[in-house]
Scaffold this active site. Structure first.
Site, PDB file in Angstrom:
ATOM      1  N   ASP A 344     -78.068 103.790  28.516  1.00 33.54           N
ATOM      2  CA  ASP A 344     -78.632 104.924  29.248  1.00 33.54           C
ATOM      3  C   ASP A 344     -78.432 104.763  30.753  1.00 33.54           C
ATOM      4  OD1 ASP A 344     -81.364 104.404  27.024  1.00 33.54           O
ATOM      5  OD2 ASP A 344     -79.696 105.797  26.764  1.00 33.54           O
ATOM      6  N   SER A 369     -78.940 105.819  36.492  1.00 33.47           N
ATOM      7  CA  SER A 369     -79.934 105.673  35.433  1.00 33.47           C
ATOM      8  C   SER A 369     -80.094 107.052  34.822  1.00 33.47           C
ATOM      9  CB  SER A 369     -81.266 105.193  36.001  1.00 33.47           C
ATOM     10  OG  SER A 369     -82.286 105.356  35.043  1.00 33.47           O
ATOM     11  N   ARG A 370     -79.723 107.200  33.563  1.00 32.19           N
ATOM     12  CA  ARG A 370     -79.755 108.522  32.941  1.00 32.19           C
ATOM     13  C   ARG A 370     -81.173 108.992  32.653  1.00 32.19           C
ATOM     14  NH1 ARG A 370     -74.430 108.319  28.903  1.00 32.19           N
ATOM     15  NH2 ARG A 370     -73.443 106.623  30.013  1.00 32.19           N
ATOM     16  N   VAL A 371     -82.118 108.079  32.766  1.00 31.20           N
ATOM     17  CA  VAL A 371     -83.524 108.474  32.590  1.00 31.20           C
ATOM     18  C   VAL A 371     -84.060 109.007  33.907  1.00 31.20           C
ATOM     19  CG1 VAL A 371     -85.846 107.585  32.118  1.00 31.20           C
ATOM     20  CG2 VAL A 371     -83.931 106.918  30.672  1.00 31.20           C
TER      21      VAL A 371
END
Lengths: 507, 115
Positions: A344, A369-371
């Site tokens: 992620d 950071s894909r979050v």
């Protein structure tokens, strides 16, 4: 020490079943022993991944099921296994015995202790191979995992349950960042906080390096909530292959009890090499770069076990920090691209940045950071939201400034601000910061308070400012540690403290 | 070599359940070195799959042999006297071992105690 009465009761129970029942065993015989891979005939009832036992109690696991033979990898030294030796099925799949006592211990992937201390108390057998939790059992990542490292918590925030890849060339500080993240979890083992337990999996590392890591964790007190799984460079390839699965199995024990766990896999490149070695000896077809066809599945099934469980399923989480070593910063190689597509997000370490003194040598341009904001507290979001953009703008301008052309006041100001921002993001090893101190450092840069401070004095300013705030305004730090967005009133107090400190600071 | 052909060659090497040396000699003449290796391997495996070894703690093995030959027909049965079993019987039918003897029970007990 077991109670003698308990031992006698157990024996009596066993003797009661001392009856005339016929015991049926499925066995095999060794045909060939090559480089830790044993080919055997028989074992017609053996399962894939089943644990088998040789006549001298050496353990192995079944990796290939052919029509007339079975291929087994030995989990210990296998030079003494000869043709004709008998092999027994155990009926068990590979598992590791885990209890609360495993915290603070150094073990191998089979659960055997490596730190010379007492045997670990018997607990639950956790399977090394397990299907990851389904979609319904999960919830989105919404709780920050604070690493204590400014550039990460500000620009590449990690959440509990996320998989964030740490990638870069050798000697760029990847392990250092992972260890700092583990050390920073000490702050979560206080009253009122949900603790984060840690598992550090050393795959193919030198034993001297592992010893240094253990020593540093002991020194900082982080060992109390950390388990270290060791498969060093001198161990069999089978143990290197199993080590990450043992690590996540230990993490799942704590996660199932509703706890949050951080697992560091250091590093998966060596894990891929070990699996390639085993596959080549098993004569499995070789693909790109001689890796077997299921090299992606090797890592995807491991990393899918990092999870954020919903409340109905215990509310626990496993955060994974896999480490991958690149060659010459090549992100487009086979294993790096595989793992990037699974995780992620990634934190990319650049060699050039490292040698120019920017440590941690994180490249914010290539890191993501894909979050994102969901894993960041309101306070950090409020102060660091524009930081990545500002650094990108600075990098563009810095390229122009190199040509020595005259710049207008606004551009010069932007350049100076960018330099100070990058300078403030530097951080020494083994010194993770609390959220409050991180906020203050980043606020110093983004608010322009450092514009009149010489570049060489920035880090000293930051250090002394932190000491000043701990001495005089600890309440501000405590308020910022809560993670809530600071009120106008609090911001005014912070500005006042900066002015007060500047009067005392000697350039 | 094709597995089906290999199986046919192995079956053709036997006469009335026993390995026929003349037939083997004839077959071997037509095989290359690598095929010969596979053929020998297949013969060994076939022998193992069709042999039953019965270990007993009595030396009256002739009657027992006839009895087990009926049970495991058409496999070859060998009965041996093994006093280390203490009491009982052990039957090894290729990869399946049937244990009903005191030695095995005691070994299981020792394993249980050590665990």
């Amino acid at each position: 020490m077991k109670n003698p009465d308990e031992i006698i009761k157990s024996l009596e129970k066993k003797l009661e079943s001392f009856d005339q029942r016929l015991e049926v065993k499925n066995v095999g015989r060794v045909v060939k022993n090559t480089d830790g891979v044993i080919v055997a005939t028989g074992l017609s009832l053996a399962q894939m991944g089943e644990l088998v036992e040789f006549s001298d109690k050496t353990l192995g696991t079944v990796l290939n099921l052919d029509e007339d033979s079975v291929s087994i990898i030995a989990l210990e030294k296998s030079d003494h296994i000869e043709e004709g030796d008998e092999i027994k099925k155990t009926g068990k799949l590979l598992s590791i015995n885990v209890s609360e006592d495993i915290l603070g211990r150094v073990v191998n992937p089979l659960g055997e202790t490596k730190d010379g201390k007492v045997k670990i108390k018997k607990g639950k057998d956790m399977p090394l191979e397990k299907i990851a939790a389904g979609v319904v059992e999960r919830e989105p990542v919404n709780t920050p995992l604070k690493t204590g490292i400014k550039p990460i918590d500000a620009m590449i925030p990690i959440g509990r349950g996320q998989r964030e890849l740490i990638i870069g060339d050798r000697g760029t500080g990847k392990t250092a960042v992972a260890i700092d993240a583990i050390i920073n979890q000490k702050g979560t083992h206080k009253k009122g906080q949900k603790p984060v337990y840690c598992v550090y999996v050393a795959i193919g590392q030198k034993q001297s390096t592992i010893a240094q890591v253990v020593e540093k964790l002991k020194e900082t007190g982080a060992i109390d909530y950390t388990t270290i799984v060791v498969a060093s460079a001198s161990d069999a390839a089978s143990l290197l292959y199993l080590a990450p699965y043992a690590g996540v199995a230990i993490a799942e024990y704590f996660m199932e009890k509703g706890n949050d766990v951080l697992v560091v896999y250091d590093d998966l490149t060596k894990h891929a090499w070990a699996y390639r070695q085993i596959s080549l000896v098993l004569r499995r077809p070789a693909g790109r770069e001689a890796y077997p066809g299921d090299i992606f599945y090797l890592h995807s099934r491991l990393l899918e076990r990092a999870v954020k469980m919903n409340k109905q399923n215990g509310n626990g989480s496993i955060t994974a920090l896999p480490i991958i070593e690149t060659q010459a910063n090549d992100l487009s190689a086979y294993i790096p691209t595989n793992v990037i597509s699974i995780t992620d997000g990634q934190i990319f370490f650049q060699t050039d940045l490292f040698y120019s003194g920017i440590r941690p040598a994180i490249d914010p341009g290539n890191s993501v950071s894909r979050v994102g904001g969901a894993a960041q507290t309101s306070s950090m979001k409020s102060v660091a939201s524009k930081m990545r953009l500002e650094i990108a703008q600075y990098n563009n301008l810095a390229a122009f400034a190199q040509f020595g052309s005259e710049l207008d006041e606004e551009t010069s100001k932007q350049l100076e601000r960018g330099k100070r921002t990058i300078e403030i993001l530097k951080q020494p090893q083994y010194q993770p910061l609390s959220e409050g101190l991180e906020y203050l450092s980043i606020y110093l840069a983004t608010s322009g308070s450092l514009d009149d401070t010489p570049l060489e004095a920035i880090l000293r300013f930051e250090n002394q400012y932190h000491e000043f705030m701990k001495r005089k305004y600890q309440n501000i730090i405590d308020t910022l540690d809560n993670g809530q967005k600071p009120s106008e009133d609090l911001l005014k107090k912070i500005d006042k403290s900066i002015l007060e400190f500047k009067k005392m600071f000697k350039v | 070599m094709d597995k089906k052909l290999l199986r046919k060659l192995v079956l053709a090497s036997y006469t009335k359940g026993n390995l026929d040396e003349d037939k083997v000699a004839k077959i071997v003449k037509y095989l290359k070195k690598s095929e010969l290796r596979e053929y020998i391997k297949a013969l060994k495996l076939f022998e193992m799959q069709n042999t039953v070894l019965v270990s007993v703690t009595t030396d009256k093995t002739k009657d027992l042999k006839k009895h087990f030959e009926k049970i495991f027909f058409p496999k070859k049965v060998y009965v041996e006297y093994d006093k280390s079993l203490l009491a009982g019987i052990k039957i090894a039918d290729f990869d399946n071992i049937y244990e009903l003897n005191l030695k095995n029970k005691l070994e299981n007990l020792i394993k249980h105690i050590s665990e």
